[in-house]
Design a protein around this motif. Sequence first.
Motif: not given
Length: 178
Positions: A28-33
Amino acid sequence: MDMTPQVEIPGYVADTWLIDTAHSTVSFQARMLGAFKNHGTFDDFEGTVVTAADPLDSSANVTIRTASVNTKNDRRDNDLRKAYLNVEKYPTITFASTGVRTDGDHFLVDGDLTILETTKRVTLNLRPTSFDADGKSPARFTAQTEISLGEFGVPRGPASVIGDKILITLEIQASRKN
């Protein structure tokens, strides 16, 4: 109306396939901040793919153990296990396909994804990457979908550093069941 699949699958074989977890990845890939992307995997999963004589009648089922989340950062992994995934109460994420269809030159796999106690219909963009009609070689598939954590009831406070949209990618290698 002609419902013949428009997608060629060289070497396609109808059979039941077990996902080879040693040679597969659920990531999975998520945007952080809101600024940068963070990647992770679930390292403990299992599943079955049934390829039917007509590819549009095929199916897949996958079970992912939530405690196996791995972002290569122990603190973040512990936060994900406790605050987001509540792994003690919800030890698995499941996907069960409900249908396969074509869209131009690729396949779409519709199915029910269950995270926490919420089940939602999602669509995986699927690409079979190899089949070998000799019956000895594994089948390989790549699939992607994007989900909204909010739609699945994943708790997110005002200080949440993880963005709502998560890109899920499956790189699957499967061997014939027999």
